[in-house]
Design an enzyme around this catalytic site. Structure first.
Site, PDB file in Angstrom:
ATOM      1  N   LYS A 189      50.097  35.510  51.009  1.00  0.00           N
ATOM      2  CA  LYS A 189      49.626  35.359  49.633  1.00  0.00           C
ATOM      3  C   LYS A 189      48.262  36.016  49.416  1.00  0.00           C
ATOM      4  O   LYS A 189      48.004  36.560  48.341  1.00  0.00           O
ATOM      5  CB  LYS A 189      49.573  33.891  49.227  1.00  0.00           C
ATOM      6  CG  LYS A 189      48.509  33.047  49.926  1.00  0.00           C
ATOM      7  CD  LYS A 189      48.517  31.620  49.428  1.00  0.00           C
ATOM      8  CE  LYS A 189      47.515  30.756  50.174  1.00  0.00           C
ATOM      9  NZ  LYS A 189      46.127  31.151  49.974  1.00  0.00           N
ATOM     10  N   THR A 190      47.391  35.978  50.445  1.00  0.00           N
ATOM     11  CA  THR A 190      46.066  36.598  50.307  1.00  0.00           C
ATOM     12  C   THR A 190      46.211  38.100  50.108  1.00  0.00           C
ATOM     13  O   THR A 190      45.502  38.708  49.310  1.00  0.00           O
ATOM     14  CB  THR A 190      45.200  36.316  51.554  1.00  0.00           C
ATOM     15  OG1 THR A 190      45.157  34.909  51.772  1.00  0.00           O
ATOM     16  CG2 THR A 190      43.793  36.839  51.381  1.00  0.00           C
TER      17      THR A 190
ATOM     18  N   ASP B 170      43.679  31.111  43.375  1.00  0.00           N
ATOM     19  CA  ASP B 170      44.303  30.839  44.674  1.00  0.00           C
ATOM     20  C   ASP B 170      44.403  29.326  44.878  1.00  0.00           C
ATOM     21  O   ASP B 170      43.624  28.561  44.309  1.00  0.00           O
ATOM     22  CB  ASP B 170      43.445  31.471  45.775  1.00  0.00           C
ATOM     23  CG  ASP B 170      44.152  31.497  47.126  1.00  0.00           C
ATOM     24  OD1 ASP B 170      45.370  31.250  47.171  1.00  0.00           O
ATOM     25  OD2 ASP B 170      43.473  31.781  48.135  1.00  0.00           O
ATOM     26  N   GLU B 171      45.342  28.889  45.703  1.00  0.00           N
ATOM     27  CA  GLU B 171      45.512  27.459  46.039  1.00  0.00           C
ATOM     28  C   GLU B 171      45.559  26.593  44.770  1.00  0.00           C
ATOM     29  O   GLU B 171      44.895  25.561  44.674  1.00  0.00           O
ATOM     30  CB  GLU B 171      44.366  26.978  46.954  1.00  0.00           C
ATOM     31  CG  GLU B 171      44.150  27.795  48.216  1.00  0.00           C
ATOM     32  CD  GLU B 171      45.204  27.543  49.287  1.00  0.00           C
ATOM     33  OE1 GLU B 171      46.196  26.860  48.989  1.00  0.00           O
ATOM     34  OE2 GLU B 171      45.035  28.045  50.407  1.00  0.00           O
TER      35      GLU B 171
ATOM     36  N   GLN C 281      51.816  22.354  50.269  1.00  0.00           N
ATOM     37  CA  GLN C 281      50.514  22.270  50.925  1.00  0.00           C
ATOM     38  C   GLN C 281      49.468  21.605  50.024  1.00  0.00           C
ATOM     39  O   GLN C 281      48.277  21.817  50.189  1.00  0.00           O
ATOM     40  CB  GLN C 281      50.045  23.668  51.338  1.00  0.00           C
ATOM     41  CG  GLN C 281      50.940  24.306  52.385  1.00  0.00           C
ATOM     42  CD  GLN C 281      50.393  25.622  52.892  1.00  0.00           C
ATOM     43  OE1 GLN C 281      49.352  25.691  53.524  1.00  0.00           O
ATOM     44  NE2 GLN C 281      51.123  26.700  52.598  1.00  0.00           N
TER      45      GLN C 281
ATOM     46  N   ARG D  93      50.040  25.666  60.919  1.00  0.00           N
ATOM     47  CA  ARG D  93      48.847  26.397  61.392  1.00  0.00           C
ATOM     48  C   ARG D  93      49.171  27.136  62.690  1.00  0.00           C
ATOM     49  O   ARG D  93      48.447  28.046  63.086  1.00  0.00           O
ATOM     50  CB  ARG D  93      47.672  25.450  61.676  1.00  0.00           C
ATOM     51  CG  ARG D  93      47.109  24.631  60.519  1.00  0.00           C
ATOM     52  CD  ARG D  93      46.822  25.430  59.284  1.00  0.00           C
ATOM     53  NE  ARG D  93      47.972  25.407  58.396  1.00  0.00           N
ATOM     54  CZ  ARG D  93      48.199  26.315  57.454  1.00  0.00           C
ATOM     55  NH1 ARG D  93      47.389  27.337  57.301  1.00  0.00           N
ATOM     56  NH2 ARG D  93      49.261  26.227  56.674  1.00  0.00           N
TER      57      ARG D  93
END
Length: 787
Positions: free
Chosen positions: A33-34, A225-226, A256, A614
């Protein structure tokens, strides 16, 4: 097509080149996504969108820096500098500094951290004469924070009878008065706390339509973002700013969303399509980070949640090793398992310490892990502990610097007015506070005009106050021309701070001096770095804002080789080849505090999903059968999350055992118990698995279990123990005698010198080769008899 776009897969390319209109990108863990956000910004700029018209909001400064660097590599450094990119708090702080006068704040307002807020609230509670055990500063600050993030101002609070009744029921009827006093004192001190950066931005955009229009026209393209972690206050700001052009792109993953305790509202992402017309939806479902086993295991977990957006995360990566599940007897054993596994894996696979992370639900769990890593000489770093900028000596220096910028800063002034000691006592400070409140002026103004006030202070003390005022004003003059490094070096020398800290020759004192040196080094580095930034001046004001909005994770130096220890909340957005998720026990993870409703339990499950995803190559899940809590050893059950993972993805190294059920009553209260009965009771407290009988032929009787036979001499004999029974459960009582050579997991090899005590209190005095003589309670000691 631009060259960089060829690096995207089909799913990533579609949202990147979607130029106009509202859009949502549902991005699974590790799906890139980044990269999509970064390349989308670069693409917009290549399509003629001015960098000044793009606003990109992230959740960490680190993420913003990385994105800016990537964009600079594509469009050039000078254009990248013109982007409005950063965290919610840093961007809104920038806007508030520009528009501060409209809200009655100075441009150089101070940003209070939680420690500053706690101290101010503590002062208010003390001045009001309230019981500090009922009105606890930290819980009051937390409540005020929730009010602000829910846009409940002081006025709104006093108009809401339900809130007032709830506080009265909680034995805090003065909550509203404290809230009002806190807000008033912050305003008078020219200070905002972190929550104000959002609240005041909402106030600015609501009360001043011309300001809203100014920023709507500036930010024609907005990227967030997020988005699943935005709270109500952030949501409203984004809605307001994007309302005119509606070119808004939000990226996130409902799976998340783990910050409900901070006010994050998962409905912001779930309902995004209802907030805007003709929303385009994109899904990033290919995971580039983790192995198939990890991705599939994570999917099998999150599938148990009912509240979620539809997506199927998959990966083309290797199958990878199965997720290792390990059971330990105690949390100490768990720590030793983690340390030894890291050590062995490092040696076998030629890895570095930074390839490993240990994640836990609560900070308190780090102790056992730390102990074990230290004994193995494995370097580690705890994230989320005491930040560098929260250390006393650093806060002292920063407080002097804050006073130079904003002499009305009450908390900074109270911290350094008599440090180093200059004969201005607590009584004097209390009188100054009372006078400042009475005159509705800052303490510094009262000190400047001390002769014009009716404050009862003797002439000697007045002279000391005026000397302090003169000292700060001399720094203010220097600040007009000096950069932050030159100024700070001068302040630490002439204020007497360096001299004061040099008096302490202890290791702690030396460490304080090293920390101040590190702070000055950081300032020098900041000055050098700011030379590269457009419109930057390397001024004190810029440095203080950078410090106020930084975090422990943001300041991490990547080149240090250490095992990372952190809570799962802090691990969000990070990745490591090998990840240990420890303490997977009921009431710990999931937390006992988060199992009252389905939504709370689903958030805990999302937290576990975040932890598991992670890991890139290998994940380890560990739990203990007993754990120390508040000094007592309590039994524990394995977390339900382990059983929720499809077994085909697990490598269970030790059978999953449920907690034994202890009788609620002690049999002794009913009279004497025969030795045979007592032996049976004791044996019920020993963990064991029932014998499997599935392979018996029809009609055949089960084989008689072999009776216990003592091991032959010179073979390993385990000295077993039960730590929760009040009775002695040492199966080898009498077998351990002076002269025996034993091995202990922590202390190594040793010789038994003597045995003393009876029953549950039998102790062995053992001389260990490495640590000397230790007395161990046999019912707890884990000893191997080797001779």
């Amino acid at each position: 097509m631009e060259k960089y776009l060829s690096q995207l897969n089909e799913a990533q390319l579609a949202p990147t080149i979607q130029k106009d209109g509202p859009m949502i990108v549902i991005a699974g863990a590790g799906s890139g996504k980044t990269r999509v956000l970064t390349y989308r910004i670069a693409y917009l700029m290549s399509q003629g969108v001015d960098a000044f018209n793009i606003l990109s909001l992230t959740f960490t400064n680190k993420a913003a820096r990385e994105m800016k660097e990537r964009i600079a590599a594509i469009v050039g450094q000078s254009e990248a500098r013109n982007l409005w990119m950063g965290t919610f708090h840093s961007i809104f702080a920038k806007i508030l500094r520009i528009e501060a006068d409209k809200l009655g704040y100075p441009t150089n307002f101070t940003i209070y951290d939680s420690q500053d807020s706690d101290k101010l609230i503590g002062s208010i509670i003390r001045e009001m004469g309230l019981d500090k055990d009922i009105y606890k500063a930290k819980s009051i600050r937390s409540r005020i924070s929730s009010y602000k993030n829910s846009l409940i101002t002081v006025r709104a609070y006093f108009q809401n009878s339900e809130l007032q009744e709830a506080d009265a029921m909680a034995r805090r009827p003065r909550m509203g008065d404290i809230y009002k006093a806190y807000v008033d004192r912050c305003f008078k001190a020219g200070a905002m706390d972190f929550d104000d950066l959002l609240l005041k931005t909402n106030e600015l955009l609501t009360r001043f339509p011309e300001v809203l229009m100014k920023y709507q026209n500036r930010f024609r393209y907005i990227l967030v973002d997020e988005y699943q972690d935005t709270n109500h206050s952030q949501y409203l700001i984004v809605r307001a700013l994007s309302d005119k052009f509606q070119n808004i792109c939000v990226v996130g993953d409902d799976a998340q969303s783990i910050y409900a305790f901070r006010g994050a509202n998962i409905n912001n992402i779930l309902n995004f399509q209802k907030d805007y017309d003709n929303v385009k939806l994109f899904r990033l479902e290919q995971n580039y980070r983790s192995t198939k086993n990890i991705v599939n295991a994570a999917n099998s977990i999150i599938d148990k949640n009912q509240t979620k957006l539809d997506k199927v995360v998959w990966t083309a990566n290797d199958e990878g090793g199965k997720i290792v599940v390990n059971r330990s007897l105690t949390d100490g054993d768990e720590g030793r398992y983690v340390a030894s596994t890291i050590w062995e894996t490092k040696m076998n696979e030629q890895l570095e310490n930074k390839d490993f992370a240990v994640l836990y639900r609560t900070n308190a769990q780090s102790r056992a892990i730390e102990d074990a890593l230290r004994k193995r000489d494995i370097p580690y770093k705890i994230y989320g502990g005491l930040s560098f900028y929260q250390r006393k000596e650093i806060k002292d220096v920063i407080s002097y610097l804050r006073l130079i910028i904003n002499p009305a800063d009450e908390e900074a002034l109270k911290r350094v007015i008599n440090f180093p000691p200059r004969g201005i006592g607590a009584t004097t400070v209390d009188r100054l506070v009372v006078a400042a409140n009475g005159y509705n002026r800052s303490i510094f103004e009262v000190m400047k005009n001390i002769d014009k006030t009716d404050v009862k202070i003797n002439s000697g003390t007045k002279g000391k106050l005026q000397d302090f005022v003169t000292l700060i004003e001399s720094y203010q003059v220097m600040n007009q021309n000096a950069d932050v490094f030159e100024l700070a070096e001068h302040v630490t020398r002439t204020s007497g701070l360096i001299k004061e800290f040099k008096k302490d020759a202890t290791p702690e004192g030396v460490t304080r001096m090293e920390n101040i040196e590190e702070l000055l080094n950081g300032m020098k580095d900041f000055v050098e770095g700011q030379r590269e930034v457009a419109d930057a001046t390397a001024s004190l004001a810029e440095f203080l804002e950078d410090v106020a909005l930084s975090s422990d994770l943001d300041s991490d130096k990547e080149d240090v080789d250490h095992v990372a220890l952190m809570t799962i909340h802090l691990a969000k957005g990070l990745e490591f080849p090998h990840v240990f998720i420890v303490g997977l026990e009921e009431d710990l993870f999931p937390s006992a505090m988060s199992m009252n409703t389905r939504s709370e339990l689903e958030e805990e499950r999302r937290l576990f999903y975040v932890a598991l995803t992670r890991a890139e190559k290998q994940a380890y899940l560990t739990y203990a059968l007993s754990r120390y809590r508040w000094g007592k050893l309590v039994d524990a059950d394995p977390s339900r999350f382990i059983s929720e993972i499809d077994e085909q993805y697990l490598d269970i190294t030790t059978p999953i055992e449920e907690r034994r059920i202890n009788p609620m009553l002690d049999a002794d209260i009913f009279g004497d118990v025969s030795p045979n009965t007592r032996q049976n009771v004791a044996s019920n407290n020993i963990r064991f698995k029932p014998a499997k009988q599935a392979n018996l032929k029809k009609g055949s009787a089960p084989k008689e279990q072999p009776k216990f036979q003592p091991n032959a001499p010179k073979k390993l004999t385990k000295v077993e123990s039960s730590s929760s029974s009040g009775q002695e459960a040492n199966l080898f009582d009498g077998k351990l005698v002076p002269g025996n050579v034993v091995n202990h997991m922590r202390f190594g090899k040793g010789e038994v010198l003597k045995i003393e005590g009876t029953g549950a209190d039998v102790k062995a005095e053992i001389k260990f080769q490495q640590v000397g003589v230790k007395k161990l309670l046999l019912r707890f000691a884990k000893l191997d008899v080797i001779g």
